[in-house]
Enzyme design. Structure first.
Site, short mmCIF file in Angstrom:
data_model
loop_
_atom_site.label_atom_id
_atom_site.label_comp_id
_atom_site.label_asym_id
_atom_site.label_seq_id
_atom_site.Cartn_x
_atom_site.Cartn_y
_atom_site.Cartn_z
CD GLN A 184 -35.93 -112.36 -122.38
OE1 GLN A 184 -36.60 -112.97 -122.15
NE2 GLN A 184 -35.58 -111.17 -121.33
CB THR A 242 -15.31 -121.26 -105.63
OG1 THR A 242 -13.87 -121.48 -104.68
CG2 THR A 242 -16.08 -123.15 -105.14
CB CYS A 330 -41.71 -93.49 -113.40
SG CYS A 330 -43.06 -92.20 -112.80
N1 PLP Z 1 -29.91 -109.24 -122.21
C1 PLP Z 1 -30.92 -109.51 -121.98
C2 PLP Z 1 -31.80 -109.03 -123.54
C3 PLP Z 1 -32.28 -108.72 -121.21
O1 PLP Z 1 -33.70 -109.20 -121.30
C4 PLP Z 1 -31.63 -109.54 -119.38
C5 PLP Z 1 -32.17 -109.35 -118.46
O2 PLP Z 1 -33.20 -109.13 -118.79
C6 PLP Z 1 -30.12 -109.52 -119.62
C7 PLP Z 1 -29.27 -109.51 -120.52
C8 PLP Z 1 -29.37 -109.53 -118.21
O3 PLP Z 1 -29.64 -111.22 -117.66
P1 PLP Z 1 -29.22 -110.97 -116.19
O4 PLP Z 1 -30.09 -110.85 -115.24
O5 PLP Z 1 -28.76 -112.64 -115.97
O6 PLP Z 1 -27.88 -110.47 -116.04
#
Ligand code: PLP
Length: 404
Positions: A184, A242, A330
């Protein structure tokens, strides 16, 4: 002034729109320059050169020392898994892991598996009511029994930033590898990894206007690594298979763009986020911002509206063309606040309603004005239906269920 906008996307922490400039950069590599970068002939070498360019673009956004520190992966989840499993593989005598209560499931569910099935001890560092890490508990968990500390850079739900640079420095004397899930943060926070003690960092393309299914793992020069995926010699034998060449080229372009928008992200996007937040909070009673408001991502606000349910808010917002997301999901027929809000001990009646608005560089002032003009009425309508609400205030005998 508000406009009649009907499609407003404020869920950029879930995923972002692929930037048209990114798509344009990728397009020739689907059908014209389709070669395999490992091939010696010209079809391969054209693509190979573009992949090298992308690696340099990713390295530049991270402030990495060298392009070879970037390993392309399928995204944040793979990078997180690869980092942790490599550290454990390399130090079999170290049977402990440090992480936090508010990590993404890409970390937490792996740690849970390692605890249950491989007998690892997991130190889950708690956070306070503002989502700030308990640094004393982190320090207390450090020892030469720990193989890896994996601490997220920024929380996906609240945007709260952790002081990862300092935490990485503290881990160093114990020989602990330090990994951060910066999925993030990358593209929103300026990074300078060449001057940091962070050994490994995960990023994901689709959070920064690149396609889904592409990401990278930063591996500081000299950091030993055992691959998660074995096979061919790609990525200097650190990630076989690849290459996803179009994804890599898109990620490179997205990183170049993110670097050029870094200032905008931290001024204009932050200004719109603050305007949205203030516009809502000033009009709605019993609403508050969750997380560390002084130390968070510029694009994220997470607002709890007490005594109503997040899912209902999302449905009403969606009817007005506004896409946001909720901190409760939910599960088995009942609405459970997320593990992040629970870890922060946000009261049940508020955690239930926490709504995340996450902006991007594409968010406009008109959109924010539109959202500010609609949210108060939505909250009033839902509170009128709430058994916990009476007129313009909570009922005196409002049921306050505690966490199960
Ligand atoms: N880590 C964090 C803090 C995330 O917000 C997310 C996705 O929401 C991920 C990991 C996972 O990333 P990806 O969707 O590329 O696998």
């Amino acid at each position: 002034m508000t406009t009649d906008i009907k499609s407003i996307y404020l869920d950029n922490n879930a995923t972002t729109r692929c930037d048209p400039r990114v798509v344009e950069e990728m397009l020739p590599f689907f059908s014209e320059q389709f070669g395999n970068p490992s091939s010696i002939h010209s079809f391969g070498s054209q693509v190979g050169a573009k992949v090298r360019e992308a690696r340099a673009q990713v390295a530049a956004l991270l402030g990495a020392e060298h392009d070879s520190e970037i390993v392309f992966t399928s995204g944040g989840t793979e990078s997180d898994n690869a980092a942790i499993l490599s550290a454990l593989d390399l130090a079999p005598e170290r049977r402990e892991i440090i992480t936090t209560a508010v990590e993404h499931p890409a970390i937490l569910s792996l740690c849970d598996y390692l605890k249950k099935h491989k007998d690892y001890t997991i130190h889950i560092i708690p956070v306070d009511k503002q989502g700030r890490l308990d640094v004393a508990a982190y320090k207390a968990a450090l020892s030469d029994r720990v193989a890896i500390a994996s601490i997220m850079y920024a929380n996906n739900e609240t945007g709260t930033l952790f002081p990862v640079e300092g935490l990485a420095e503290m881990a160093k004397p114990y020989g602990i590898l330090f990994h951060t899930d910066a999925v993030q943060a990358v593209g929103k926070v300026a990074l300078d990894l060449k001057n940091s003690d962070i050994d490994m960092l995960s990023l994901s393309g689709h959070k920064l206007h690149a396609p889904k299914g592409i990401g990278a793992l930063y591996l500081k020069r000299g950091t030993r690594f055992r691959p998660l995926i074995r096979g061919g010699h790609q990525e200097r034998e650190r990630r076989a298979g690849t290459e996803n060449t179009t994804g890599i080229i898109g990620l490179g372009k997205a990183c170049e763009l993110a670097l050029s928008y870094m200032e905008h992200e931290n001024t204009e996007v932050a200004r719109l986020r603050d305007k949205l937040e203030q516009g809502i909070i000033s009009q709605v009673s019993h609403a508050f911002v969750t997380g560390d408001v002084r130390n968070r991502l510029p694009n994220t606000t997470n607002i709890a509206f007490e005594y109503i349910e997040g899912e209902a808010i999302l449905l009403f917002l969606n009817r007005m063309g506004i896409a946001a997301s909720s901190g409760s999901a939910c599960t088995s027929g009942s609405l459970e606040p997320s593990h992040v809000l629970r870890a922060m001990q946000i009261p049940f009646t508020a955690a239930h309603s926490a709504t995340r608005f996450s902006l991007s560089r594409e968010t406009t002032e008109d959109e924010i004005d539109y959202v500010i003009s609609h949210v108060p009425a939505i909250i009033s309508r839902l509170r009128a239906l709430s058994p916990y609400w009476d007129g313009d205030k909570p009922r005196a005998d409002a049921f306050q269920p505690d966490y199960a």
